[in-house]
Design a protein around this motif. Structure first.
Motif, short mmCIF file in Angstrom:
data_model
loop_
_atom_site.label_atom_id
_atom_site.label_comp_id
_atom_site.label_asym_id
_atom_site.label_seq_id
_atom_site.Cartn_x
_atom_site.Cartn_y
_atom_site.Cartn_z
N LEU A 20 0.82 -1.21 0.00
CA LEU A 20 0.00 0.00 0.00
C LEU A 20 0.86 1.26 0.00
O LEU A 20 0.50 2.26 -0.63
CB LEU A 20 -0.94 0.00 1.21
CG LEU A 20 -2.12 -0.97 1.13
CD1 LEU A 20 -2.90 -0.97 2.44
CD2 LEU A 20 -3.02 -0.64 -0.03
N ILE A 21 1.98 1.23 0.69
CA ILE A 21 2.90 2.37 0.65
C ILE A 21 3.45 2.55 -0.76
O ILE A 21 3.56 3.67 -1.26
CB ILE A 21 4.03 2.20 1.69
CG1 ILE A 21 3.47 2.35 3.09
CG2 ILE A 21 5.16 3.19 1.45
CD1 ILE A 21 4.45 2.06 4.19
N GLY A 22 3.77 1.44 -1.42
CA GLY A 22 4.22 1.52 -2.80
C GLY A 22 3.16 2.11 -3.71
O GLY A 22 3.44 2.97 -4.56
N LEU A 23 1.90 1.69 -3.52
CA LEU A 23 0.79 2.25 -4.31
C LEU A 23 0.62 3.75 -4.05
O LEU A 23 0.38 4.52 -4.97
CB LEU A 23 -0.51 1.52 -3.99
CG LEU A 23 -0.72 0.18 -4.65
CD1 LEU A 23 -2.00 -0.47 -4.12
CD2 LEU A 23 -0.78 0.33 -6.15
N TYR A 24 0.74 4.14 -2.78
CA TYR A 24 0.61 5.57 -2.45
C TYR A 24 1.70 6.39 -3.13
O TYR A 24 1.43 7.46 -3.69
CB TYR A 24 0.68 5.77 -0.94
CG TYR A 24 0.71 7.23 -0.55
CD1 TYR A 24 -0.47 7.97 -0.53
CD2 TYR A 24 1.90 7.87 -0.25
CE1 TYR A 24 -0.45 9.32 -0.21
CE2 TYR A 24 1.93 9.21 0.06
CZ TYR A 24 0.75 9.93 0.09
OH TYR A 24 0.78 11.25 0.40
N LEU A 25 2.94 5.88 -3.09
CA LEU A 25 4.04 6.63 -3.71
C LEU A 25 3.86 6.72 -5.23
O LEU A 25 4.16 7.75 -5.83
CB LEU A 25 5.38 5.99 -3.36
CG LEU A 25 5.85 6.21 -1.93
CD1 LEU A 25 7.09 5.37 -1.64
CD2 LEU A 25 6.13 7.68 -1.68
N VAL A 26 3.38 5.66 -5.85
CA VAL A 26 3.13 5.70 -7.29
C VAL A 26 2.02 6.70 -7.61
O VAL A 26 2.14 7.52 -8.52
CB VAL A 26 2.78 4.30 -7.84
CG1 VAL A 26 2.26 4.38 -9.26
CG2 VAL A 26 4.00 3.40 -7.79
N ALA A 27 0.93 6.66 -6.83
CA ALA A 27 -0.18 7.59 -7.06
C ALA A 27 0.28 9.03 -6.84
O ALA A 27 -0.06 9.93 -7.64
CB ALA A 27 -1.35 7.26 -6.14
N PHE A 28 1.05 9.27 -5.79
CA PHE A 28 1.56 10.62 -5.52
C PHE A 28 2.47 11.08 -6.66
O PHE A 28 2.39 12.23 -7.10
CB PHE A 28 2.33 10.63 -4.20
CG PHE A 28 2.94 11.95 -3.87
CD1 PHE A 28 2.16 12.99 -3.36
CD2 PHE A 28 4.29 12.18 -4.05
CE1 PHE A 28 2.72 14.22 -3.05
CE2 PHE A 28 4.85 13.40 -3.75
CZ PHE A 28 4.07 14.42 -3.25
N GLY A 29 3.31 10.19 -7.14
CA GLY A 29 4.21 10.54 -8.23
C GLY A 29 3.47 10.84 -9.51
O GLY A 29 3.79 11.81 -10.21
N VAL A 60 8.92 12.15 -9.95
CA VAL A 60 9.59 11.03 -10.61
C VAL A 60 10.26 10.12 -9.57
O VAL A 60 10.17 8.88 -9.66
CB VAL A 60 10.61 11.55 -11.65
CG1 VAL A 60 11.49 10.44 -12.16
CG2 VAL A 60 9.88 12.24 -12.80
N ILE A 61 10.89 10.73 -8.57
CA ILE A 61 11.54 9.94 -7.51
C ILE A 61 10.49 9.12 -6.76
O ILE A 61 10.69 7.92 -6.51
CB ILE A 61 12.32 10.86 -6.56
CG1 ILE A 61 13.54 11.44 -7.26
CG2 ILE A 61 12.74 10.12 -5.30
CD1 ILE A 61 14.24 12.53 -6.48
N SER A 62 9.37 9.74 -6.40
CA SER A 62 8.32 9.04 -5.66
C SER A 62 7.74 7.88 -6.46
O SER A 62 7.57 6.78 -5.94
CB SER A 62 7.20 10.00 -5.29
OG SER A 62 7.66 10.97 -4.40
N ALA A 63 7.45 8.13 -7.73
CA ALA A 63 6.88 7.06 -8.56
C ALA A 63 7.89 5.92 -8.73
O ALA A 63 7.51 4.75 -8.67
CB ALA A 63 6.48 7.62 -9.92
N GLY A 64 9.15 6.24 -8.91
CA GLY A 64 10.18 5.21 -9.05
C GLY A 64 10.32 4.37 -7.79
O GLY A 64 10.40 3.13 -7.86
N LEU A 65 10.35 5.03 -6.62
CA LEU A 65 10.45 4.28 -5.37
C LEU A 65 9.21 3.42 -5.15
O LEU A 65 9.32 2.28 -4.68
CB LEU A 65 10.63 5.24 -4.19
CG LEU A 65 11.96 5.97 -4.09
CD1 LEU A 65 11.95 6.94 -2.92
CD2 LEU A 65 13.10 4.99 -3.95
N GLY A 66 8.04 3.94 -5.50
CA GLY A 66 6.82 3.16 -5.36
C GLY A 66 6.82 1.93 -6.24
O GLY A 66 6.39 0.85 -5.81
N ILE A 67 7.31 2.06 -7.46
CA ILE A 67 7.38 0.91 -8.36
C ILE A 67 8.35 -0.14 -7.82
O ILE A 67 8.07 -1.34 -7.86
CB ILE A 67 7.76 1.36 -9.78
CG1 ILE A 67 6.59 2.12 -10.40
CG2 ILE A 67 8.16 0.19 -10.66
CD1 ILE A 67 6.91 2.81 -11.71
#
Length: 151
Positions: A20-29, A60-67
């Motif tokens: 869920l944290i990964g999904l949040y970071l991807v959505a935020f990114g 971009v950093i947030s989406a990459g970390l989430g992925i």
């Protein structure tokens, strides 16, 4: 990591929380990319998404970390434990660095106080997921329990 439990009964819950944290970071990114798209990569303006300051670079950093977190969660086999632990420490350091440069010209990721707090909380929760998500054989779990009883 000798003090971290092996085969904790709640490990599926911790693994789901990491996902869920990964999904949040991807959505935020993605939302930040849409919000700041076409602007400067490290713009220092009033752009915000979900109540947090952001720019194209941080999105971009947030989406990459989430992925990365999502892929590690899907892989399982203690890969998620390793990724959650290291990225938890990384997010904590990023939050502290963002807090340190909050009102300076060095705020390249356009952090606000809310962004720094959310980043550090996500790092803490990822560390928690990394600590209790370890999977091992029955022998490893028994060795952990025996070592714990000795103390």
């Amino acid at each position: 990591m000798a003090h971290n439990p092996v085969n904790h009964p709640a490990r599926p819950i911790y693994r789901a929380i990491g996902g869920l944290i990964g999904l949040y970071l991807v959505a935020f990114g993605v939302l930040g990319f849409v919000q700041a798209g076409g602007g400067e990569f490290f713009a220092q303006d009033d752009s915000s998404v979900l109540g947090q300051g952001t720019n194209l670079g941080y999105s971009v950093i947030s989406a990459g970390l989430g992925i990365v977190i999502l892929l590690a969660t899907l892989a399982g086999r203690n890969v998620d434990v390793l990724v959650d632990t290291w990225l938890g420490y990384g997010l904590m350091a990023l939050g502290l660095a963002g807090l340190a440069v909050l009102r300076t010209d060095a705020n390249y990721l356009n952090f606000t106080l809310a962004t720094a707090i959310v980043t550090m909380v996500l790092g803490q929760v990822l560390l928690l997921c990394g600590m209790y998500g370890k999977v091992g054989s029955e022998e490893e779990a028994k060795a952990f329990q025996d070592a714990r009883l000795v103390l």
